[in-house]
Design a protein around this motif. Sequence first.
Motif, PDB file in Angstrom:
ATOM      1  N   VAL A  74       1.166  -1.503  -0.236  1.00  0.00           N
ATOM      2  CA  VAL A  74       0.041  -0.172   0.360  1.00  0.00           C
ATOM      3  C   VAL A  74       1.108   1.745  -0.130  1.00  0.00           C
ATOM      4  CG1 VAL A  74      -1.797  -1.477   1.285  1.00  0.00           C
ATOM      5  CG2 VAL A  74      -0.235  -0.086   2.785  1.00  0.00           C
ATOM      6  N   LYS A  75       0.038   2.449  -0.036  1.00  0.00           N
ATOM      7  CA  LYS A  75       1.371   3.243  -0.185  1.00  0.00           C
ATOM      8  C   LYS A  75      -0.061   4.857   0.452  1.00  0.00           C
ATOM      9  CE  LYS A  75      -0.649   4.676  -4.795  1.00  0.00           C
ATOM     10  NZ  LYS A  75      -1.217   3.671  -4.981  1.00  0.00           N
ATOM     11  N   PRO A  76       0.173   5.920   0.349  1.00  0.00           N
ATOM     12  CA  PRO A  76      -0.533   7.150   1.273  1.00  0.00           C
ATOM     13  C   PRO A  76      -0.976   7.224   0.323  1.00  0.00           C
ATOM     14  CG  PRO A  76       2.304   7.210   2.085  1.00  0.00           C
ATOM     15  CD  PRO A  76       2.158   6.061   0.699  1.00  0.00           C
ATOM     16  N   GLY A  77      -2.467   7.326   0.647  1.00  0.00           N
ATOM     17  CA  GLY A  77      -4.069   7.412   0.312  1.00  0.00           C
ATOM     18  C   GLY A  77      -4.680   6.336   0.109  1.00  0.00           C
ATOM     19  N   ASP A  78      -3.902   5.106  -0.578  1.00  0.00           N
ATOM     20  CA  ASP A  78      -5.057   3.627  -0.206  1.00  0.00           C
ATOM     21  C   ASP A  78      -5.800   3.713   0.831  1.00  0.00           C
ATOM     22  OD1 ASP A  78      -3.936   3.846  -2.791  1.00  0.00           O
ATOM     23  OD2 ASP A  78      -2.376   1.331  -2.194  1.00  0.00           O
ATOM     24  N   GLU A  79      -6.773   2.968   0.599  1.00  0.00           N
ATOM     25  CA  GLU A  79      -8.090   2.758   1.176  1.00  0.00           C
ATOM     26  C   GLU A  79      -7.546   1.135   0.952  1.00  0.00           C
ATOM     27  OE1 GLU A  79     -10.346   4.120   2.301  1.00  0.00           O
ATOM     28  OE2 GLU A  79     -10.046   6.439   1.226  1.00  0.00           O
ATOM     29  N   VAL A  80      -7.264   0.959   2.765  1.00  0.00           N
ATOM     30  CA  VAL A  80      -7.317  -0.486   3.275  1.00  0.00           C
ATOM     31  C   VAL A  80      -8.456  -1.178   4.437  1.00  0.00           C
ATOM     32  CG1 VAL A  80      -4.959  -0.077   3.268  1.00  0.00           C
ATOM     33  CG2 VAL A  80      -6.638   0.279   5.609  1.00  0.00           C
ATOM     34  N   LYS A  81      -8.743  -2.644   4.328  1.00  0.00           N
ATOM     35  CA  LYS A  81      -9.370  -3.174   4.717  1.00  0.00           C
ATOM     36  C   LYS A  81      -9.171  -3.666   6.722  1.00  0.00           C
ATOM     37  CE  LYS A  81     -13.278  -3.121   1.457  1.00  0.00           C
ATOM     38  NZ  LYS A  81     -14.279  -3.772   0.484  1.00  0.00           N
ATOM     39  N   ASP A  82      -9.503  -3.667   7.191  1.00  0.00           N
ATOM     40  CA  ASP A  82      -9.247  -4.601   8.326  1.00  0.00           C
ATOM     41  C   ASP A  82      -8.920  -6.190   7.713  1.00  0.00           C
ATOM     42  OD1 ASP A  82      -8.646  -6.379  10.665  1.00  0.00           O
ATOM     43  OD2 ASP A  82     -10.759  -5.606  11.822  1.00  0.00           O
ATOM     44  N   GLY A  83      -7.677  -6.762   8.314  1.00  0.00           N
ATOM     45  CA  GLY A  83      -7.500  -8.554   7.990  1.00  0.00           C
ATOM     46  C   GLY A  83      -6.526  -7.629   5.903  1.00  0.00           C
ATOM     47  N   GLN A  84      -6.482  -6.972   5.774  1.00  0.00           N
ATOM     48  CA  GLN A  84      -5.924  -6.322   4.256  1.00  0.00           C
ATOM     49  C   GLN A  84      -4.763  -7.032   4.754  1.00  0.00           C
ATOM     50  OE1 GLN A  84      -6.925  -3.084   2.133  1.00  0.00           O
ATOM     51  NE2 GLN A  84      -5.387  -3.421   0.726  1.00  0.00           N
ATOM     52  N   MET A  85      -3.947  -7.451   3.749  1.00  0.00           N
ATOM     53  CA  MET A  85      -2.114  -7.273   3.959  1.00  0.00           C
ATOM     54  C   MET A  85      -1.364  -6.285   3.300  1.00  0.00           C
ATOM     55  SD  MET A  85      -1.362 -10.369   5.511  1.00  0.00           S
ATOM     56  CE  MET A  85      -2.837 -12.104   5.321  1.00  0.00           C
ATOM     57  N   ILE A  86      -1.089  -5.992   4.029  1.00  0.00           N
ATOM     58  CA  ILE A  86       0.106  -4.412   3.757  1.00  0.00           C
ATOM     59  C   ILE A  86       1.235  -3.987   3.462  1.00  0.00           C
ATOM     60  CG2 ILE A  86      -2.365  -2.816   5.297  1.00  0.00           C
ATOM     61  CD1 ILE A  86      -0.032  -3.322   7.493  1.00  0.00           C
ATOM     62  N   CYS A  87       1.878  -5.723   3.660  1.00  0.00           N
ATOM     63  CA  CYS A  87       3.205  -5.466   3.302  1.00  0.00           C
ATOM     64  C   CYS A  87       4.441  -6.186   3.785  1.00  0.00           C
ATOM     65  CB  CYS A  87       3.843  -4.704   4.200  1.00  0.00           C
ATOM     66  SG  CYS A  87       4.207  -4.677   6.519  1.00  0.00           S
ATOM     67  N   GLU A  88       4.943  -6.938   3.675  1.00  0.00           N
ATOM     68  CA  GLU A  88       6.009  -8.128   4.136  1.00  0.00           C
ATOM     69  C   GLU A  88       6.950  -8.250   4.335  1.00  0.00           C
ATOM     70  OE1 GLU A  88       6.616 -11.868   0.851  1.00  0.00           O
ATOM     71  OE2 GLU A  88       7.915  -9.980   0.250  1.00  0.00           O
TER      72      GLU A  88
END
Length: 460
Positions: free
Chosen positions: A35-49
């Motif tokens: 993800v990057k700043p400004g992206d919409e995310v949801k609870d449980g969504q993978m955001i990084c490795e």
Amino acid sequence: MAIQKSTPAVDGVHAFKLPDVGEGLIEAELLTWYVKPGDEVKDGQMICEIETAKAVVELPCPYSGTVKELFAAEGETVEVGTVIITVDDGTGGSGGGTAEADTGAETEEREKPLVGYGEKAASTQRRPRRRPAATAPTPAAPAPRAAPAPTPEPAAPAAPVRSEGRPLAKPPVRKLAKDLGIDLATVSPTGKDGIITRDDVHAAVEAVRAPETAPAVETPVETDRSAREQRIPIKGVRKHTAAAMVNSAFTAPHVTEFLQVDVTRTMKAVARLRERPDFADVKVSPLLLVAKALLMAIRRHPGINASWDEENQEIVVKNYVNLGIAAATERGLVVPNIKDAESKTLPELAASLKRLTETARAGKTGPADMSGGTITITNVGVFGVDAGTPIINPGEAAILAFGQIRDMPWVHKGELKIRKVTTLSLSFDHRLVDGELGSKVLRDIGTALEDPELTALAWG
């Protein structure tokens, strides 16, 4: 993979701290942001490795909202408990609470690890703000940086660093400096509040490269040597492997025995197995029959499948076999294991080997797959190597090295013929395994490979 939501929101901004992934480790390398700043995310969504000392793990976000800021760059090593991202859930005000989310309140928190090992107490304290000096400095000794005005005191921006004394720079600037080989401590900042900018880093590079006035005979400078060297940070899997191998080499007294084996019949058996329908979806290789031979030898000599309990002064013989397979990956050597390998049929063992190797090569081996191993095989033959003295995986009693299979002159039924020959190397911990037991195990493995079909019938 659930994450404890222990950090309260400030003005609707949630701070997500790097969690303990259940390995008892203190840091991890952030490999990739999804993800990057400004992206919409949801609870449980993978955001990084991230990569720990043992495995690569994907982290889910425990909040829903808009990504406000990332606090770590790709390639940066981050301590557990450090804020790596903030998420605005849209319920707050101006967003002036980012700094509060970053530093946290001056209270004790309870942070739960991602998996295993229970809770870990973590004390998070707010970083003290810099205050103006009690008396203004004299003109003869100007302060290197202007102190902030005492009032009014605006909400602090997200801190680009996490520990006092480090140069101030945002993650992308830190990564740029790292890539260019620049020590941020030597860079003069020009940004607001003493923050180092990208231009400052580029200026430092130019300063290093600029020709200097020198005497007629110059001595080589450090920059000349660095241009001919490559420095690779020791971290992640490589760091863990190095520590484990040093610990094993200097704790367990290693003994290694070698045995050359005629595996002509094994190679014929491999060819026949590849034609059978129950092996159609798996890769049948000589390693499969080597693994089966080792499992049969362990059944006859269970003492080779043991560990040393220093605290209780006991030898622990395992009645199960978690068979480790050493795998070389881009991030270093990993040793995932097949749980309860002794109970699997040959097709099941082949399928397990396929899953294990594919997962390891993809860099997706999880911590659970690399814990609890009881004995290991390392296939050095794939690199064109005949034999070696493998180092025992910590906590185990032995490791078997399987060399390349070569056409060699061999006396077979009283005549000199060209046969398929390999070399086996068995290293074992001499505290647990004496020479007699080690020799019997190695000899049984060799016998099973010389005639696998007859051995299977005779030994069941």
